[in-house]
Design a protein around this motif. Sequence first.
Motif, PDB file in Angstrom:
ATOM      1  N   VAL A  45      -9.869  -6.470   4.684  1.00  0.00           N
ATOM      2  CA  VAL A  45      -8.558  -6.329   4.044  1.00  0.00           C
ATOM      3  C   VAL A  45      -7.880  -7.682   3.850  1.00  0.00           C
ATOM      4  O   VAL A  45      -7.467  -8.027   2.742  1.00  0.00           O
ATOM      5  N   CYS A  46      -7.769  -8.464   4.915  1.00  0.00           N
ATOM      6  CA  CYS A  46      -6.985  -9.701   4.831  1.00  0.00           C
ATOM      7  C   CYS A  46      -7.765 -10.829   4.167  1.00  0.00           C
ATOM      8  O   CYS A  46      -7.183 -11.679   3.506  1.00  0.00           O
ATOM      9  N   ILE A  47      -9.052 -10.870   4.367  1.00  0.00           N
ATOM     10  CA  ILE A  47      -9.840 -11.972   3.805  1.00  0.00           C
ATOM     11  C   ILE A  47     -10.440 -11.598   2.454  1.00  0.00           C
ATOM     12  O   ILE A  47     -10.311 -12.322   1.475  1.00  0.00           O
ATOM     13  N   GLU A  59       0.801  -1.210   0.000  1.00  0.00           N
ATOM     14  CA  GLU A  59       0.000   0.000   0.000  1.00  0.00           C
ATOM     15  C   GLU A  59       0.850   1.283   0.000  1.00  0.00           C
ATOM     16  O   GLU A  59       0.303   2.374   0.103  1.00  0.00           O
ATOM     17  N   LEU A  96      -4.093 -14.874   4.759  1.00  0.00           N
ATOM     18  CA  LEU A  96      -5.109 -15.493   5.618  1.00  0.00           C
ATOM     19  C   LEU A  96      -6.349 -15.917   4.827  1.00  0.00           C
ATOM     20  O   LEU A  96      -7.059 -16.831   5.212  1.00  0.00           O
ATOM     21  N   SER A  97      -6.580 -15.227   3.724  1.00  0.00           N
ATOM     22  CA  SER A  97      -7.815 -15.504   3.001  1.00  0.00           C
ATOM     23  C   SER A  97      -7.867 -16.944   2.504  1.00  0.00           C
ATOM     24  O   SER A  97      -8.942 -17.520   2.377  1.00  0.00           O
ATOM     25  N   THR A 112       0.108 -12.287   9.115  1.00  0.00           N
ATOM     26  CA  THR A 112      -1.319 -12.023   9.311  1.00  0.00           C
ATOM     27  C   THR A 112      -1.897 -11.213   8.144  1.00  0.00           C
ATOM     28  O   THR A 112      -2.869 -10.499   8.295  1.00  0.00           O
ATOM     29  N   GLY A 113      -1.302 -11.354   6.980  1.00  0.00           N
ATOM     30  CA  GLY A 113      -1.727 -10.535   5.848  1.00  0.00           C
ATOM     31  C   GLY A 113      -2.793 -11.189   4.996  1.00  0.00           C
ATOM     32  O   GLY A 113      -3.592 -11.997   5.468  1.00  0.00           O
ATOM     33  N   ARG A 114      -2.762 -10.843   3.730  1.00  0.00           N
ATOM     34  CA  ARG A 114      -3.818 -11.313   2.831  1.00  0.00           C
ATOM     35  C   ARG A 114      -3.754 -12.816   2.599  1.00  0.00           C
ATOM     36  O   ARG A 114      -4.700 -13.412   2.090  1.00  0.00           O
ATOM     37  N   GLY A 151      -9.646  -8.924   0.695  1.00  0.00           N
ATOM     38  CA  GLY A 151      -8.636  -8.350  -0.184  1.00  0.00           C
ATOM     39  C   GLY A 151      -8.873  -6.908  -0.605  1.00  0.00           C
ATOM     40  O   GLY A 151      -8.336  -6.462  -1.616  1.00  0.00           O
ATOM     41  N   LEU A 152      -9.677  -6.170   0.151  1.00  0.00           N
ATOM     42  CA  LEU A 152      -9.877  -4.759  -0.194  1.00  0.00           C
ATOM     43  C   LEU A 152      -8.599  -3.967   0.088  1.00  0.00           C
ATOM     44  O   LEU A 152      -7.808  -4.320   0.955  1.00  0.00           O
ATOM     45  N   SER A 153      -8.429  -2.874  -0.649  1.00  0.00           N
ATOM     46  CA  SER A 153      -7.364  -1.936  -0.319  1.00  0.00           C
ATOM     47  C   SER A 153      -7.777  -1.172   0.938  1.00  0.00           C
ATOM     48  O   SER A 153      -8.942  -1.216   1.338  1.00  0.00           O
ATOM     49  N   TYR A 154      -6.821  -0.490   1.545  1.00  0.00           N
ATOM     50  CA  TYR A 154      -7.153   0.285   2.747  1.00  0.00           C
ATOM     51  C   TYR A 154      -8.246   1.318   2.441  1.00  0.00           C
ATOM     52  O   TYR A 154      -9.154   1.541   3.237  1.00  0.00           O
TER      53      TYR A 154
END
Lengths: 268, 176
Positions: free
Chosen positions: B124-126, A16, A49-50, A45-47, B128-131
């Motif tokens: 965000v993490c699940i 970001e 996790l999805s 703990t980032g993306r 996948g959206l931007s901030y």
Amino acid sequence: MSGISDEMLMAYVDGELDGSARTAVETYLASVPEGVERLRVFEATGRGLSSLFDQPMREPVPQRLLDAVNAPADVVAFDRSKRARQRPIAMTWPTALAASLTILAAGGSAYWLASQSGSKLEDNLGVEIASNGDRLASRQVASVLDTAASGTTTAAMIDSQSARIKPVYTFATASSGFCRQFMISAQDATAFGSVACKSPDGRWRIEAYEALDPNRSTAAGKIAPASGTAGPNSVEDAVDRLIDGDVLSLEAERAVIERGWQARSDRE
Amino acid sequence: MSNDIRDRMVELLPRLRRFAYALTGSLDKADDLVQDTCARALANADQWQPGTRLDSWMYRIAQNLWFDRLRSQKVRGEVVDIDGALEIAGSDGRDVTDSRLTLQAVATSISRLPADQQLVIAHVCIDGLSYKEAADALGIPLGTVMSRLARARTALHEALTGGGDIAAAAAKGGTP
């Protein structure tokens, strides 16, 4: 360099950050050993996790969710917006019936007028009269009202004909009790709408009962109560008179069913 | 109501389920939440502005329902314990693996975060959206998304690695 916040490190991991901020983080990471340690918190703990939760992306959507999207009748009946509070039935009831009766029509049954003149309530499907004159839901109907979620249809034999009973929604009353609007339809496409309230003695007291006449469509998809049966006892009036607050959500309704229809101790 | 909106809702369902799965920690509960979300969306379809994003609107409904649900659980004093609520991914036992254990640990840890942190993680993490997108979805400033998300992830990491007190870790740094 100590001016790198957790937020910046995190944003770096998440891609970001733009040019200069990115460079600042990279400089920090290259020069401060503990930086990598801090970074790891956000990498772990980032993306990524999805992927743990992606089973829904890999399997077909359950039918009940497709039904929720495609079956307007029941869905609209669960409206618990302020609009619904003002007028809980006006828009929901005809639509709910239209869909239900369409299903019946699809079965090829010819419609005929449900409750023509001369039909008394005590003759009507699923209703019995107590010794004190109260109108109560018959045993089969009561059992469905006790246990079935709104929107589900249960088949039952009533007076030796096969019938289908479908709670439409549940609401609370000002006296902390609960009532349900439901539909009951027979094999011959006779259909009734009703409101019943749970009594302290456990019985379901019929507050309103009306025949639904599919031949009297007021507009495409709209169904009016059969003549002569609407009036002071109409389902719409009964709900208006009894409802306190909104129609219960499915979740709140399930909680009420699970605790056996006991009166609320607090607001749902 | 056009069929168009329904078609688009159907397309959204897998993503919405994943989002709800992360919040609830159980597919059954996720589906309950999604079902209620669809019901409320359809009942209020006239409030959706064509031309705006349907997904944002649906997610907003879902997160409001989730807040309501957590609040009512709190009011009723229910203990949220999803350890036993997680489904086994495959009933033949083959899938009882590290990833399942990880899923269980992560879901449990997420469930112990404050609701606002659960949501920012889920967005965000699940999802996948931007901030920026998450800020729009939650109706909060970008900076709040970042501070909330950093706190949530720090707490999550502590819970997953050291068995730390996630509630205390999540609260560290004060409320936004």
